[in-house]
Design a protein around this motif. Structure first.
Motif, PDB file in Angstrom:
ATOM      1  N   GLU A   1      -6.853  -4.211  -4.452  1.00  0.00           N
ATOM      2  CA  GLU A   1      -6.654  -5.303  -3.241  1.00  0.00           C
ATOM      3  C   GLU A   1      -7.497  -6.328  -3.698  1.00  0.00           C
ATOM      4  O   GLU A   1      -8.942  -5.815  -3.921  1.00  0.00           O
ATOM      5  N   LEU A   2      -6.831  -7.888  -3.671  1.00  0.00           N
ATOM      6  CA  LEU A   2      -7.708  -8.884  -4.666  1.00  0.00           C
ATOM      7  C   LEU A   2      -6.588  -9.703  -3.463  1.00  0.00           C
ATOM      8  O   LEU A   2      -5.564  -9.918  -3.261  1.00  0.00           O
TER       9      LEU A   2
ATOM     10  N   LEU B   1      -0.127  -0.368 -15.785  1.00  0.00           N
ATOM     11  CA  LEU B   1      -0.437  -1.061 -15.077  1.00  0.00           C
ATOM     12  C   LEU B   1       1.191  -1.559 -14.294  1.00  0.00           C
ATOM     13  O   LEU B   1       1.680  -1.667 -15.055  1.00  0.00           O
ATOM     14  N   ILE B   2       1.188  -1.431 -13.030  1.00  0.00           N
ATOM     15  CA  ILE B   2       1.654  -1.964 -12.066  1.00  0.00           C
ATOM     16  C   ILE B   2       0.860  -3.614 -11.548  1.00  0.00           C
ATOM     17  O   ILE B   2       0.217  -2.649 -10.702  1.00  0.00           O
ATOM     18  N   PHE B   3       1.591  -4.636 -11.274  1.00  0.00           N
ATOM     19  CA  PHE B   3       0.958  -5.383 -10.878  1.00  0.00           C
ATOM     20  C   PHE B   3       2.399  -5.978  -8.891  1.00  0.00           C
ATOM     21  O   PHE B   3       3.559  -5.713  -9.061  1.00  0.00           O
ATOM     22  N   ILE B   4       1.090  -6.424  -7.857  1.00  0.00           N
ATOM     23  CA  ILE B   4       2.091  -6.364  -6.347  1.00  0.00           C
ATOM     24  C   ILE B   4       2.000  -7.134  -5.987  1.00  0.00           C
ATOM     25  O   ILE B   4       0.479  -7.506  -5.259  1.00  0.00           O
TER      26      ILE B   4
ATOM     27  N   ILE C   1      -2.621  -5.212  -6.227  1.00  0.00           N
ATOM     28  CA  ILE C   1      -2.288  -6.219  -5.401  1.00  0.00           C
ATOM     29  C   ILE C   1      -2.548  -7.419  -5.382  1.00  0.00           C
ATOM     30  O   ILE C   1      -4.023  -7.152  -4.690  1.00  0.00           O
ATOM     31  N   ILE C   2      -2.354  -8.342  -5.435  1.00  0.00           N
ATOM     32  CA  ILE C   2      -2.686  -9.069  -4.573  1.00  0.00           C
ATOM     33  C   ILE C   2      -1.918 -10.538  -4.225  1.00  0.00           C
ATOM     34  O   ILE C   2      -0.893 -11.077  -4.197  1.00  0.00           O
TER      35      ILE C   2
ATOM     36  N   ARG D   1       0.767  -1.300   0.265  1.00  0.00           N
ATOM     37  CA  ARG D   1       0.135  -0.109  -0.061  1.00  0.00           C
ATOM     38  C   ARG D   1       0.866   1.696   0.361  1.00  0.00           C
ATOM     39  O   ARG D   1       0.490   2.222  -1.179  1.00  0.00           O
ATOM     40  N   ILE D   2       1.980   0.858   1.063  1.00  0.00           N
ATOM     41  CA  ILE D   2       2.881   2.439   0.505  1.00  0.00           C
ATOM     42  C   ILE D   2       3.367   2.456  -1.012  1.00  0.00           C
ATOM     43  O   ILE D   2       3.442   3.431  -0.703  1.00  0.00           O
ATOM     44  N   MET D   3       3.930   1.576  -1.298  1.00  0.00           N
ATOM     45  CA  MET D   3       4.534   1.200  -2.172  1.00  0.00           C
ATOM     46  C   MET D   3       3.429   1.961  -2.989  1.00  0.00           C
ATOM     47  O   MET D   3       3.242   3.235  -4.655  1.00  0.00           O
ATOM     48  N   ALA D   4       2.307   1.644  -3.385  1.00  0.00           N
ATOM     49  CA  ALA D   4       1.147   2.453  -4.612  1.00  0.00           C
ATOM     50  C   ALA D   4       0.668   4.040  -4.404  1.00  0.00           C
ATOM     51  O   ALA D   4       0.792   4.753  -5.194  1.00  0.00           O
ATOM     52  N   ARG D   5       0.721   4.365  -2.625  1.00  0.00           N
ATOM     53  CA  ARG D   5       0.993   5.911  -2.332  1.00  0.00           C
ATOM     54  C   ARG D   5       1.879   6.458  -2.578  1.00  0.00           C
ATOM     55  O   ARG D   5       1.626   7.564  -3.292  1.00  0.00           O
ATOM     56  N   SER D   6       3.054   5.931  -2.962  1.00  0.00           N
ATOM     57  CA  SER D   6       4.236   6.442  -3.392  1.00  0.00           C
ATOM     58  C   SER D   6       4.430   6.387  -5.153  1.00  0.00           C
ATOM     59  O   SER D   6       4.749   7.763  -5.125  1.00  0.00           O
TER      60      SER D   6
END
Length: 750
Positions: free
Chosen positions: A91-92, A149-152, A123-124, A53-58
């Motif tokens: 988030e999945l 698109l970015i996958f985590i 975020i999976i 979540r911090i990565m998506a916020r940044s």
């Protein structure tokens, strides 16, 4: 709100104990080197989802991508801990959305551009739960995603993620927090909550949390929720967590140090009476032994953070550690660990705990008893018979090794030992026989004349001894006895060793060994050996120099005697003389059974004519006892006798003279083939009945009346069939066999 949600980090700077992950991620964000897929792995509750979540916020901050989000822009506010979230960050939970249809839906949504942010982030969580089909459905977009698109992926088991996806991500492994880092996090949380917590509670929470920040905060949240107005005390924490009180652990360590069995079992009883779990007590005791081992072996271990103890307990642990050696602490820790494994799922946990405590105290007592026994054994005087029994002690030391050897090895050793003893026995026997023969030769050389066995027998016979013998008669008689004795003993040695001589002959010359298989020792002297063979061709061949020399060499090799070998036709052993019977040993040679009476070419027995006047009838030797044969049919009996048509009393035709044959040009094995009897001729269909003779045949002249036996009666039946004229049977073997089957068995041709 729960403490682990309320105090979730909002930036990489607030993440505790994961600097090896947060620092490279911050550098990548500040430099703009963004990858399209990331994989966060590690134990549960260590901060994987929070870091995602911090990565998506940044990434979606207005000032981003940056490692320090501003926290005021709409994206930072919506993605902050406790924020509502936005449409561009999804988030999945793969544990509940793991099928191929779910992955196809996610793939279709991923192609759309973000609504209000810079990147669309998926975020999976628990990514290892996605099925193989779902991972394959998601693989194409992970390989070549759109720029927005970015996958985590977050998972506790990264090895279960398929390699095609894992190889296209940047993998960052998370790990559990150290006790020092965890204590700092707990203290900051308690301070933020403005709560009062006893200092001895923190080690209990850290140990119960197992290094997971989320689990530790959850335990602390539970303890604070049940604390009174005076704060959280140590006793309340022990009662709620179910861990063992330090007083019980101190009592157990004291009992181990003083080797007090009563105190140890009293402590176990206090554990059970206090309601503590036996396995939990064993686990806490193992942790205490670990702390004591570190304090005992590492200087100033508590100041270095290697041991986490409440304040004021440092002196107690140092004093306890000083009462044990490092070896004792390591051994007790290993035994406690084994006891923990045994108590897993056990129904009688108290019994296993008491057994474990007894083992913990046993090594020291056992070592003392063993050392005392060794001192007593060293002080005991040595037995005076010990030096004289050195050999027996060596054999006793070897017995255990033999006792536990494998069966195949033991059998091989015993077999070799038997063979060695047999060889030694044979060598001793051959040496004795060789010495006896040497003595015999010396006596024969000293004697002026050596009489033959026949002469010795005649000299010893009463009717051949004249009344007026001179004084030299006893000397000749003694010399004859010695010579006959030497001949008989030598012949017995040849007969006894004949199988070994045959093996030596076969090894020297296989052809000679095959021909001599049916040969027999007839007569043997110190200089010559006479063999007998029932086949004339083989007897002639064995007498040839090339074969006789091989036989003589084999006899010399086995017995040491130098003899010349000859072979004659016939295997009948000559009768013993009186002298040989008197001087021979108990083992006498068997005589060849008498030859059967001569038969005419037709197969019947030739009649014996009465002796002429003035002549003595030859004494017939008794026929050997015949073994009972299985019953045979009449046509088989007639065929076995050679002439199925002979009548009783009919005189046989005179035997045709045998033509002299020269065997020199024949194959030496021809005699062996000729000696095999031919199969019987089948009975012709037109043969006369067995009970009457054909009318065309003349009436035979009856012979003298004799008393016929059962066998003669059967022969007479066979001879009755001989009156009629025979005809040549030109049927082939197959026809004869079919007719015999039809006649004897009633078979029908199909």
């Amino acid at each position: 709100m729960a403490l682990y949600r309320k105090y979730r980090p909002a930036s990489f700077a607030e993440v505790v104990g994961q600097e090896h992950v947060t620092q490279p991620l911050s550098v990548a964000l500040d430099s703009g080197r963004i990858n399209h897929a990331y994989l966060f792995s590690g134990p549960r509750g260590c901060g994987k989802t929070s870091s995602a979540r911090i990565m998506a916020r940044s990434l979606n901050c207005v000032n981003g991508p940056t490692s320090t989000p501003c926290g005021v822009c709409p994206s930072c506010v919506s993605l902050a801990p406790g924020g509502p979230g936005n449409l561009d960050v999804t988030e999945l939970d793969a544990a509940s959305h793991r099928g191929v249809d779910d992955m196809r839906e996610l793939r279709d949504r991923a192609y759309y551009a973000p609504a209000e942010s810079r990147y669309r982030v998926f975020i999976i969580d628990e990514a290892h739960m996605i099925t193989t089909e779902g991972s394959n459905a998601l693989l194409k977009i992970v390989e070549e995603p759109p720029e927005h698109l970015i996958f985590i992926f977050a998972t506790t088991e990264p090895e279960k993620v398929i390699n095609t996806i894992r190889s296209r991500t940047h993998h960052y492994p998370f790990r559990l927090l150290t006790p020092m880092a965890m204590r700092g996090l707990l203290e900051r949380t308690v301070e933020a909550e403005q709560a009062q917590v006893d200092d001895a509670v923190y080690p209990l929470v850290i140990r119960s949390g197992g290094g997971s920040p989320r689990d530790s905060l959850s335990i602390l949240d539970q303890l604070l929720a049940g604390a009174g107005p005076d704060g959280l005390s140590y006793e309340q924490a022990v009662a709620l967590l179910g861990v063992t009180n330090d007083s019980l652990l101190d009592a157990a360590v004291e009992a181990l140090a003083s080797e007090d069995y009563a105190a140890m079992f009293a402590t176990v009883d206090d554990v059970i009476e206090g309601g503590f779990e036996p396995r939990q007590f064993a686990l806490d005791l193992l942790n205490r032994l670990r702390d004591l081992m570190v304090v005992r072996t590492v200087h100033d271990a508590m100041n270095h953070g290697l041991v986490d103890v409440p304040s004021g307990r440092e002196a107690v642990l140092s004093e306890q550690a000083a009462r044990f050696s490092p070896d004792q602490l390591a051994r007790m820790a290993a035994l406690t660990n084994d006891g923990l494994s045994d108590m897993r799922g056990a129904t009688s946990a108290r019994l296993l705990l008491e057994v474990m405590c007894a083992k913990l105290m046993l090594p020291t007592a056992a070592a003392g008893s063993i050392s005392g026994a060794e001192s007593v054994a060293a002080a005991a005087p040595a037995s005076p018979a010990a030096p004289a029994r050195g050999g027996s002690s060596d054999s006793e030391e070897k017995k255990p090794a033999r006792r536990f050897e494998r069966k195949s090895v033991r059998e091989q050793r015993e077999r070799e030992q038997r063979e060695r003893e047999e060889r030694e026995r044979q060598q001793r026997q051959q040496e004795r026989e060789r010495q006896q023969r040497q003595q015999e030769r010396e006596r024969q050389a000293e004697s002026p004349r050596t009489e033959s066995p026949q002469e010795v027998a005649q000299s010893e016979a009463p009717q051949a001894q004249p009344a007026a013998e001179s004084a030299a008669e006893p000397e000749r008689e003694e010399a004859g006895e010695e010579a006959s004795t030497s001949v008989v003993e030598h012949q017995q040695s040849i007969v006894e060793q004949w199988p070994e001589i045959r093996r030596a002959i076969f090894e020297a010359n296989a052809r000679t060994g095959v021909m001599i298989a049916e040969a027999r020792v007839l007569e043997e002297t110190p200089e010559a050996l006479t063999l007998g063979h029932h086949t004339g061709a083989l007897a002639t061949r064995l007498s040839a120099p090339e074969h006789a020399e091989v036989i003589a060499q084999a006899i010399t090799q086995v017995t040491g005697a130098q003899v010349t070998v000859s072979c004659v036709i016939g295997t009948r052993v000559p009768a013993r003389t009186a002298a040989s019977e008197n001087t021979a040993d108990a083992d006498t040679e068997e005589e060849e059974p008498a030859r059967p009476e001569p038969r005419a070419p037709g197969g019947w027995v030739a009649p014996q004519l009465p002796p002429e006047p003035g002549t003595t009838a030859p004494v017939r030797e008794p026929e050997p006892e015949k073994k009972p044969e299985p019953p045979r049919r009449r046509w088989q009996e007639r065929a076995a006798r050679g002439n199925p048509y002979a009548r009783p009393g009919q005189q046989p035709p005179p035997p045709e003279p045998e033509e002299p044959s020269d065997y020199s040009g024949r194959d030496p094995y021809a005699g062996m083939a000729d000696s095999v009897p031919l199969p019987p001729e089948p009975e012709p269909d037109d043969a006369a009945p067995e009970h009457e003779a054909p009318p065309s045949m003349p009436t035979p002249t009856p012979g003298p009346p004799v008393e016929e036996s059962e066998e003669d009666v059967e022969e007479s039946f066979a001879r009755e069939a001989a009156e009629g004229e025979g005809s040549a049977d030109r049927r082939d073997q197959r026809t004869v066999a079919i007719e015999l089957l039809q006649e004897q068995l009633g078979a029908k041709l199909v």
